[in-house]
Design a protein around this motif. Structure first.
Motif, PDB file in Angstrom:
ATOM      1  N   PHE A  35     -12.798   3.022  -5.546  1.00  0.00           N
ATOM      2  CA  PHE A  35     -11.473   2.484  -5.900  1.00  0.00           C
ATOM      3  C   PHE A  35     -11.231   1.167  -5.157  1.00  0.00           C
ATOM      4  CE2 PHE A  35      -7.474   3.917  -7.955  1.00  0.00           C
ATOM      5  CZ  PHE A  35      -6.714   2.800  -7.653  1.00  0.00           C
ATOM      6  N   ILE A  36     -11.517   1.182  -3.854  1.00  0.00           N
ATOM      7  CA  ILE A  36     -11.269  -0.018  -3.041  1.00  0.00           C
ATOM      8  C   ILE A  36     -12.155  -1.178  -3.520  1.00  0.00           C
ATOM      9  CG2 ILE A  36     -11.502  -0.985  -0.706  1.00  0.00           C
ATOM     10  CD1 ILE A  36     -10.665   1.839   0.321  1.00  0.00           C
ATOM     11  N   GLU A  37     -13.433  -0.874  -3.777  1.00  0.00           N
ATOM     12  CA  GLU A  37     -14.351  -1.947  -4.184  1.00  0.00           C
ATOM     13  C   GLU A  37     -13.934  -2.549  -5.525  1.00  0.00           C
ATOM     14  OE1 GLU A  37     -18.450  -0.921  -3.627  1.00  0.00           O
ATOM     15  OE2 GLU A  37     -19.101  -2.747  -4.650  1.00  0.00           O
ATOM     16  N   ASP A  76     -12.298  -6.399  -6.347  1.00  0.00           N
ATOM     17  CA  ASP A  76     -12.950  -7.302  -7.296  1.00  0.00           C
ATOM     18  C   ASP A  76     -12.045  -7.623  -8.498  1.00  0.00           C
ATOM     19  OD1 ASP A  76     -15.512  -8.644  -7.749  1.00  0.00           O
ATOM     20  OD2 ASP A  76     -15.496  -7.501  -9.623  1.00  0.00           O
ATOM     21  N   ASP A  77     -10.804  -7.170  -8.460  1.00  0.00           N
ATOM     22  CA  ASP A  77      -9.890  -7.428  -9.576  1.00  0.00           C
ATOM     23  C   ASP A  77      -9.542  -8.930  -9.598  1.00  0.00           C
ATOM     24  OD1 ASP A  77      -7.514  -5.694 -11.248  1.00  0.00           O
ATOM     25  OD2 ASP A  77      -7.101  -7.796 -10.772  1.00  0.00           O
ATOM     26  N   GLY A 115      -7.329  -8.867  -6.620  1.00  0.00           N
ATOM     27  CA  GLY A 115      -8.398  -8.694  -5.636  1.00  0.00           C
ATOM     28  C   GLY A 115      -8.106  -9.337  -4.285  1.00  0.00           C
ATOM     29  N   GLU A 116      -7.674 -10.612  -4.301  1.00  0.00           N
ATOM     30  CA  GLU A 116      -7.449 -11.328  -3.040  1.00  0.00           C
ATOM     31  C   GLU A 116      -6.348 -10.652  -2.217  1.00  0.00           C
ATOM     32  OE1 GLU A 116      -9.480 -13.466  -1.672  1.00  0.00           O
ATOM     33  OE2 GLU A 116     -10.677 -13.185  -3.496  1.00  0.00           O
ATOM     34  N   ASP A 117      -5.296 -10.213  -2.908  1.00  0.00           N
ATOM     35  CA  ASP A 117      -4.198  -9.508  -2.226  1.00  0.00           C
ATOM     36  C   ASP A 117      -4.702  -8.220  -1.583  1.00  0.00           C
ATOM     37  OD1 ASP A 117      -2.231 -11.199  -2.745  1.00  0.00           O
ATOM     38  OD2 ASP A 117      -1.100  -9.892  -4.131  1.00  0.00           O
ATOM     39  N   ILE A 168      -6.270  -5.037   3.112  1.00  0.00           N
ATOM     40  CA  ILE A 168      -7.244  -4.204   3.840  1.00  0.00           C
ATOM     41  C   ILE A 168      -7.548  -4.819   5.213  1.00  0.00           C
ATOM     42  CG2 ILE A 168      -9.672  -3.414   3.835  1.00  0.00           C
ATOM     43  CD1 ILE A 168      -9.308  -3.018   0.783  1.00  0.00           C
ATOM     44  N   ARG A 169      -7.701  -6.155   5.222  1.00  0.00           N
ATOM     45  CA  ARG A 169      -7.957  -6.829   6.513  1.00  0.00           C
ATOM     46  C   ARG A 169      -6.817  -6.556   7.481  1.00  0.00           C
ATOM     47  NH1 ARG A 169     -10.511 -11.110   3.554  1.00  0.00           N
ATOM     48  NH2 ARG A 169      -8.506 -12.090   3.213  1.00  0.00           N
TER      49      ARG A 169
END
Ligand code: G1P
Length: 280
Positions: free
Chosen positions: A242-244, A248-249, A253-255, A260-261
């Motif tokens: 799910f996370i991966e 990559d969306d 994706g960037e958000d 996560i960071r």
């Protein structure tokens, strides 16, 4: 219907099949799974609502409804195992070879794999009884999968035996059966001669062993580099998939990565604080 990022897992699998040249699919479902049938129908009401509420930007998400796949459905009335589920397809596939794709695994990021097409080519060239997709797994994972014993090296090889979910010490290799198979109709006879095995179920692995014992050619194809197999059948792997996929969306994706960071940063800060406190 479990979603990974934006789509249900079954949609990735059906889209993967279509991209690999398959145009008829039989979904073997069970109780309470009618939502799968509905999902692949045209949803005119939803399309109209999106238009009427100014959400046209979401219409591309319904593109899959236009795929040229022809759908068939049947039900496995009792959960008697994977071998039994495959047997449910006999009247559908008749005397033709066919692909089996397990609905709990996505092959390749967003299901963009051409593995099945490759397996079909090997099948046409080598004319085996069965081809199985395999991937290397770490020793702690062998007891979760069917494990094959290769009779030769390389990415395409003959299989001389296989074991369903062996103990680590009994595993004949680290090559795990990875949710995609191609069969000739010979498999049906073998399933009919298979007794309940591991977990009291009719195991497809045991039926394939019968083919091997009868001297028929059974082959393995390794997942190409870059074609990760996302096993949605356990929580750890499901969360990672799910996370991966979300990372990559193209739109979010960037958000997601920033989030996560941020969370990982918070956690490591917290861990440091705890460590410092423990030292004091
Ligand atoms: C089935 C098969 C197993 C295979 C796995 C993943 O197990 O029996 O051999 O490795 O799918 O393709 P299940 O996940 O249904 O327990």
């Amino acid at each position: 219907m479990l979603p990974v990022a934006k789509k249900p897992v079954v949609q990735y699998v059906v889209e993967e099949m279509e991209a690999n040249g398959i145009n008829q699919i039989l979904l073997v479902t069970g109780r309470n799974k009618t939502s799968i049938e509905n999902h692949f129908d045209f949803d005119h009401e939803l399309t109209r609502t999106l238009r009427e509420t100014g959400k046209e930007d979401l219409l591309p998400e319904l593109e899959y409804e236009r795929m040229r796949m022809q759908f068939f459905f049947t039900r496995q009335r009792k959960q008697k195992g994977l071998g039994d589920a495959v047997l449910c397809a006999q009247k559908f596939t008749k005397s033709e070879p066919f692909t089996v794709a397990l609905g709990d695994s996505i092959i390749g990021l967003h299901g963009r794999s051409r593995l099945v097409e490759h397996m079909c080519h090997v099948f046409e060239e080598e004319k085996p009884s069965c081809i199985i997709a395999v991937q290397e797994v770490t020793p702690d994972k062998v007891s979760s999968y069917g494990i094959v014993k290769p009779a030769s090296d390389g990415d395409v090889f003959t299989i001389s035996d296989m074991v369903e979910k062996p103990d680590r010490k009994d595993a004949p290799s680290n090559l795990a059966v990875s949710a995609r198979y191609i069969f000739s109709p010979e498999i049906y006879g073998a399933i009919n001669h298979t007794y309940a095995g591991k977990g009291g179920e009719i195991q497809l692995t045991d039926a394939i062993r019968i083919l091997i014992r009868e001297g028929r050619k059974v082959m393995g194809v390794k997942l190409p580099a870059g074609d990760i197999r996302y096993d949605i059948g356990n929580f750890g792997a499901y969360y990672r998939a799910f996370i991966e996929f979300a990372m990559d969306d193209p739109e979010y994706g960037e958000d997601v990565k920033a989030f996560i960071r941020e969370k990982a940063g918070e956690n490591s800060k917290e861990a440091r604080l705890r460590e410092n406190r423990a030292l004091r």
